[in-house]
Design a protein around this motif. Structure first.
Motif, PDB file in Angstrom:
ATOM      1  N   THR A  10      24.553   4.670 -26.324  1.00  0.00           N
ATOM      2  CA  THR A  10      24.210   2.832 -25.967  1.00  0.00           C
ATOM      3  C   THR A  10      24.396   2.425 -25.347  1.00  0.00           C
ATOM      4  N   GLY A  11      24.683   2.504 -24.350  1.00  0.00           N
ATOM      5  CA  GLY A  11      25.077   1.410 -24.050  1.00  0.00           C
ATOM      6  C   GLY A  11      24.839   1.053 -22.552  1.00  0.00           C
ATOM      7  N   SER A  12      24.712   0.158 -21.752  1.00  0.00           N
ATOM      8  CA  SER A  12      24.567  -0.859 -20.961  1.00  0.00           C
ATOM      9  C   SER A  12      24.041   0.958 -20.241  1.00  0.00           C
ATOM     10  N   ILE A  13      25.228   1.440 -19.817  1.00  0.00           N
ATOM     11  CA  ILE A  13      25.292   2.163 -18.544  1.00  0.00           C
ATOM     12  C   ILE A  13      24.282   3.698 -19.118  1.00  0.00           C
ATOM     13  N   LEU A 171      31.184 -14.076 -20.537  1.00  0.00           N
ATOM     14  CA  LEU A 171      29.548 -13.452 -20.617  1.00  0.00           C
ATOM     15  C   LEU A 171      28.813 -13.697 -19.865  1.00  0.00           C
ATOM     16  N   ALA A 172      28.693 -14.786 -19.248  1.00  0.00           N
ATOM     17  CA  ALA A 172      27.400 -15.282 -18.396  1.00  0.00           C
ATOM     18  C   ALA A 172      27.864 -15.127 -17.005  1.00  0.00           C
ATOM     19  N   HIS A 173      28.183 -13.579 -16.759  1.00  0.00           N
ATOM     20  CA  HIS A 173      27.400 -13.212 -15.450  1.00  0.00           C
ATOM     21  C   HIS A 173      26.723 -13.682 -14.355  1.00  0.00           C
ATOM     22  N   ASP A 177      24.396  -7.741 -15.704  1.00  0.00           N
ATOM     23  CA  ASP A 177      24.254  -7.390 -16.936  1.00  0.00           C
ATOM     24  C   ASP A 177      24.934  -6.220 -17.176  1.00  0.00           C
ATOM     25  N   MET A 178      25.495  -6.527 -17.987  1.00  0.00           N
ATOM     26  CA  MET A 178      26.404  -5.671 -18.472  1.00  0.00           C
ATOM     27  C   MET A 178      27.251  -5.766 -19.591  1.00  0.00           C
ATOM     28  N   GLY A 179      28.001  -4.803 -20.655  1.00  0.00           N
ATOM     29  CA  GLY A 179      29.158  -4.816 -21.221  1.00  0.00           C
ATOM     30  C   GLY A 179      30.010  -5.533 -21.837  1.00  0.00           C
ATOM     31  N   THR A 184      33.480  -9.092 -18.704  1.00  0.00           N
ATOM     32  CA  THR A 184      34.795 -10.157 -19.028  1.00  0.00           C
ATOM     33  C   THR A 184      36.039  -9.424 -17.716  1.00  0.00           C
ATOM     34  N   ASN A 185      35.879  -8.409 -17.651  1.00  0.00           N
ATOM     35  CA  ASN A 185      37.023  -7.990 -16.586  1.00  0.00           C
ATOM     36  C   ASN A 185      36.412  -8.372 -15.644  1.00  0.00           C
TER      37      ASN A 185
END
Ligand SMILES: NC(=O)C1=CN([C@@H]2O[C@H](COP(=O)(O)OP(=O)(O)OC[C@H]3O[C@@H](n4cnc5c(N)ncnc54)[C@H](OP(=O)(O)O)[C@@H]3O)[C@@H](O)[C@H]2O)C=CC1
Ligand SMILES: CC(=O)[C@@H](O)[C@H](O)COP(=O)(O)O
Ligand SMILES: [Mn+2]
Length: 359
Positions: A10-13, A171-173, A177-179, A184-185
């Motif tokens: 259900t996540g980005s990957i 969160l504005a990478h 576009d990731m989780g 944040t990391n």
């Protein structure tokens, strides 16, 4: 036909992996899905892919991996909770397409000792790039690995200019576009620190021969420098479906999975050194990676706690790394057994929470 279990579907990957699989039904079939809390979406995915085996939670995901036959387990769970499914996939003899870098980093030798050569195929874009570049030479001919970093949304800022940045800004990478956790990391450069440890564990290259360069365009995904002075880089527009597809059928390529670069218009790729004063995470990661044992697990666990606290408004951006460093500095390494690692993680989370609570 390759039968695939997708963990973290259900996540980005996970969602992008299901896109790759759905677009190539003659090559891939989903036989199991696992998610965390999003029951509605995983059940919808199961219907769409005619999947009978669905799990919720990391322990259930590990059980799914043990019980359901497949060729490849794609671990796209976020966080070190992905360790049990990673170990289960390796013990079951499956190919492990690994996006969940945390499980390798916290497990360290527990993971690498049970992995057969080639059993772990990296999905992380930098490590997929390095794996592709390594096909150009022998291991003893590798002089250094060079990981590219986008630099995140705060590239160019001094430490003082980072004091008041907000979770929304973090969160504005700029390119991916990731989780939430990995994004944040990327903003703290902890992601790059974790990736240096990941590269060391995957490719058996010492830390002093793993470098980071800041490449804001995220086109060159990483490089290998060989002893003859040649550098082999892997380049493509930033799109995780390419490394995901390689993870599902390494080393074979899936036609059309990503758009190629456009050479008909002018473009510039730039590289700059990392500002270690503003972004000390990579140096700290190299320190904990070199210390080994349970230090990487503690680094990661303290960071996971600090990232959640940052998003809850309980911690400032600069305090994320301050907290991680303080926890690492207090750590007495545990024995490198599963119990030792899990105990060290528990200790680090409690220590981080206490520090966060005292601020
Ligand atoms: N996104 C990307 O482009 C990249 C990601 N990675 C790595 O891939 C991993 C996944 O990242 P990403 O997809 O961005 O993360 P997301 O936050 O988008 O997705 C995380 C997934 O993990 C699931 N999950 C969370 N907790 C549990 C749990 N306890 N048990 C089972 N499943 C759980 C979530 O389920 P639910 O939503 O149902 O709660 C969700 O499916 C991370 O390790 C990240 O570092 C690496 C390179 C690139
Ligand atoms: C897509 C991917 O692999 C991420 O890990 C990405 O590398 C994050 O970008 P940063 O380089 O900003 O950490
Ligand atoms: Mn990456």
């Amino acid at each position: 036909m390759r039968d695939i279990i997708v963990l973290g579907s259900t996540g980005s990957i996970g969602v992008q992996a299901l896109e790759v699989i759905a677009a190539n039904p003659e090559r891939f079939r989903v036989v199991g899905l696992a998610a965390g809390r999003n029951r509605e979406l995983v059940e919808q995915q199961a219907r769409a892919h005619s999947v009978q085996h669905v799990a919720l939670g990391a322990e259930a995901a590990a059980e799914l991996v043990r019980d359901v036959a497949c060729d490849v387990v794609l671990n796209g769970i976020t966080g070190s909770v992905g360790l049990a499914p990673t170990l289960a996939a390796l013990r079951a003899g499956r190919i492990l397409a690994l996006a969940n870098k945390e499980s390798l980093i916290v497990g360290g030798s527990l993971v690498t000792d049970i992995a057969a050569p080639g059993q772990i195929v990296p999905v992380d874009s930098e490590h997929s790039a390095i794996a592709q570049a390594l096909l150009a030479g022998e291991h003893h001919e590798v002089r250094r690995l060079v990981l590219t970093a986008s630099g995140g949304p705060f590239r160019g800022r001094s430490r003082a200019e980072l004091a008041d940045v907000t979770p929304a800004q973090a969160l504005a990478h700029p390119t991916w576009d990731m989780g939430r956790v990995i994004t944040t990391n990327s903003a703290t450069l902890v992601n790059k620190g974790l990736e240096v440890i990941e590269a060391h564990l995957l490719f058996d290259v010492p830390y002093e021969r793993i470098d980071v360069t800041v490449h804001p365009q995220s086109i060159v995904h990483s490089m290998v420098e060989f002893v003859d002075g040649s550098t082999i880089a892997q380049c493509s527009p930033p799109d995780m479906r390419l490394p995901i597809s390689l993870g599902l059928d390494w080393p074979h390529r899936v036609a059309g999975v990503g758009a190629p670069l456009d050479w008909s218009t002018a473009s510039t790729w730039t590289f700059e050194p990392l500002d270690e004063a503003a972004f000390p995470a990579v140096a700290l990661a190299k320190q904990v990676g070199t210390a080994g044992a349970t230090f990487p697990a503690v680094f990661n666990a303290a960071n996971e706690q600090a990232v959640h606290a940052f998003h809850d408004g309980a911690l400032g951006y600069l305090e994320i790394l301050d907290t991680v460093r303080a926890v690492v500095d207090r750590h007495e390494p545990h024995e490198m057994t599963l119990e030792g690692v899990l105990g060290a993680e528990l200790w680090a989370r409690a220590e981080a929470d206490a520090l966060i609570g005292s601020r």
